[in-house]
Write a protein that holds these residues in place. Structure first.
Motif, PDB file in Angstrom:
ATOM      1  N   SER A  83       0.674  -1.113   0.061  1.00 31.35           N
ATOM      2  CA  SER A  83      -0.060   0.015  -0.136  1.00 31.35           C
ATOM      3  C   SER A  83       0.856   1.219   0.015  1.00 31.35           C
ATOM      4  O   SER A  83       0.755   2.207  -0.609  1.00 31.35           O
ATOM      5  N   SER A  86       2.313   1.948  -3.297  1.00 28.61           N
ATOM      6  CA  SER A  86       1.183   2.458  -4.368  1.00 28.61           C
ATOM      7  C   SER A  86       1.249   3.984  -4.009  1.00 28.61           C
ATOM      8  O   SER A  86       0.957   4.849  -5.053  1.00 28.61           O
ATOM      9  N   HIS A  87       1.262   4.258  -2.714  1.00 28.94           N
ATOM     10  CA  HIS A  87       1.042   5.768  -2.253  1.00 28.94           C
ATOM     11  C   HIS A  87       2.286   6.549  -2.793  1.00 28.94           C
ATOM     12  O   HIS A  87       1.972   7.608  -3.400  1.00 28.94           O
ATOM     13  N   LYS A  90       2.292   7.127  -6.429  1.00 29.41           N
ATOM     14  CA  LYS A  90       1.003   8.069  -6.823  1.00 29.41           C
ATOM     15  C   LYS A  90       1.417   9.525  -6.384  1.00 29.41           C
ATOM     16  O   LYS A  90       1.380  10.417  -7.224  1.00 29.41           O
ATOM     17  N   TRP A  94       2.220  12.440  -9.384  1.00 29.53           N
ATOM     18  CA  TRP A  94       1.456  13.772  -8.974  1.00 29.53           C
ATOM     19  C   TRP A  94       2.442  14.968  -9.039  1.00 29.53           C
ATOM     20  O   TRP A  94       2.452  15.955  -9.539  1.00 29.53           O
ATOM     21  N   THR A 161      -5.219  17.798 -10.344  1.00 26.18           N
ATOM     22  CA  THR A 161      -6.276  17.156  -9.483  1.00 26.18           C
ATOM     23  C   THR A 161      -5.711  17.296  -8.349  1.00 26.18           C
ATOM     24  O   THR A 161      -4.504  17.046  -7.957  1.00 26.18           O
ATOM     25  N   SER A 164      -5.787  14.081  -3.258  1.00 22.48           N
ATOM     26  CA  SER A 164      -6.409  13.162  -2.538  1.00 22.48           C
ATOM     27  C   SER A 164      -7.449  12.339  -3.502  1.00 22.48           C
ATOM     28  O   SER A 164      -7.742  11.362  -3.179  1.00 22.48           O
ATOM     29  N   SER A 165      -7.735  13.259  -4.609  1.00 26.18           N
ATOM     30  CA  SER A 165      -8.674  12.352  -5.518  1.00 26.18           C
ATOM     31  C   SER A 165      -7.857  12.208  -6.927  1.00 26.18           C
ATOM     32  O   SER A 165      -8.366  11.684  -7.686  1.00 26.18           O
ATOM     33  N   TYR A 166      -6.513  12.286  -6.731  1.00 27.25           N
ATOM     34  CA  TYR A 166      -5.937  11.958  -8.077  1.00 27.25           C
ATOM     35  C   TYR A 166      -5.672  10.591  -8.271  1.00 27.25           C
ATOM     36  O   TYR A 166      -5.387   9.607  -7.324  1.00 27.25           O
ATOM     37  N   LEU A 167      -6.025  10.158  -9.678  1.00 25.53           N
ATOM     38  CA  LEU A 167      -5.657   8.745  -9.975  1.00 25.53           C
ATOM     39  C   LEU A 167      -4.405   8.704 -11.049  1.00 25.53           C
ATOM     40  O   LEU A 167      -4.592   9.164 -12.004  1.00 25.53           O
ATOM     41  N   PRO A 168      -3.536   8.113 -10.483  1.00 25.59           N
ATOM     42  CA  PRO A 168      -2.173   8.192 -11.356  1.00 25.59           C
ATOM     43  C   PRO A 168      -2.212   7.116 -12.401  1.00 25.59           C
ATOM     44  O   PRO A 168      -3.390   6.355 -12.399  1.00 25.59           O
TER      45      PRO A 168
END
Length: 190
Positions: A83, A86-87, A90, A94, A161, A164-168
């Motif tokens: 996890s 993944s963060h 991201k 970003w 974006t 918090s709502s960004y989808l990489p």
């Protein structure tokens, strides 16, 4: 410092208060680079945990009730590291995206500012206009350019974006896929 604001006449009037992104894109890109180093470290730790987890719990080294509890605890830590990976990926995407948008925005505004300097020169060298008319034309251009540059910044902001709502995008090739893949079905050679 990244892209510097162009120099010339009326620069502040054409970029203040909201016609220039006051953020250093190199700092944003540097943060992404720092996160890449953290991902590299994390992957080394994660691979070690996964290898040892497999050797101990799937290899039959330890079995029984306590092994089941230990297996669950180790799996929880592995899941947390996946996890975190993944963060971090991201965050890398970003920060790189944001740095690119800021850089492109500054370059576009600088082009506007340089074009304005050429316009001022043309107006000042235009015969048939008195000094007052020339200054009025320049002032009108400055006001319009401020609105344009402000719109450029607002448009750029809409491209980024909130984190918090960004989808990489999918992970880059530099990091291994941590989810086991199913081998592709292959047709027999003829």
């Amino acid at each position: 410092m990244g892209v510097q604001k162009a120099t010339g006449e009326y620069i502040a009037e054409m970029t203040e208060p909201a016609g220039w992104p006051d953020i250093d894109e190199e700092l944003l890109a540097g943060r992404a680079t720092e996160f890449v180093a953290k991902v590299t470290q994390l992957l080394g730790v994660l691979e070690g945990w996964q290898r040892q987890h497999s050797e101990i719990f799937q290899g039959g080294v330890w079995s029984g009730g306590a092994a089941n509890v230990g297996n669950g605890a180790v799996q929880d830590r592995v899941d947390e590291m996946v996890s975190l990976h993944s963060h971090l990926e991201k965050a890398i995407a970003w920060y790189n995206l944001t740095a690119g948008v800021v850089s492109q925005t500054k370059e576009a505004i600088n082009q506007n500012l340089e074009d304005a300097q050429e316009y001022f020169s043309t107006v000042r060298n235009t015969p048939g206009l008195d000094a007052e008319q020339k200054e009025a034309a320049i002032r009108a251009w400055v006001i319009g350019q401020n609105a344009i540059n402000t719109a450029v910044v607002a448009g750029a902001m809409s491209q980024v974006t909130p984190f918090s709502s960004y989808l990489p995008p999918p992970p880059p090739l530099r990091t291994p896929n941590l989810v086991p893949s199913v081998p592709e079905a292959r047709s027999p050679a003829m």
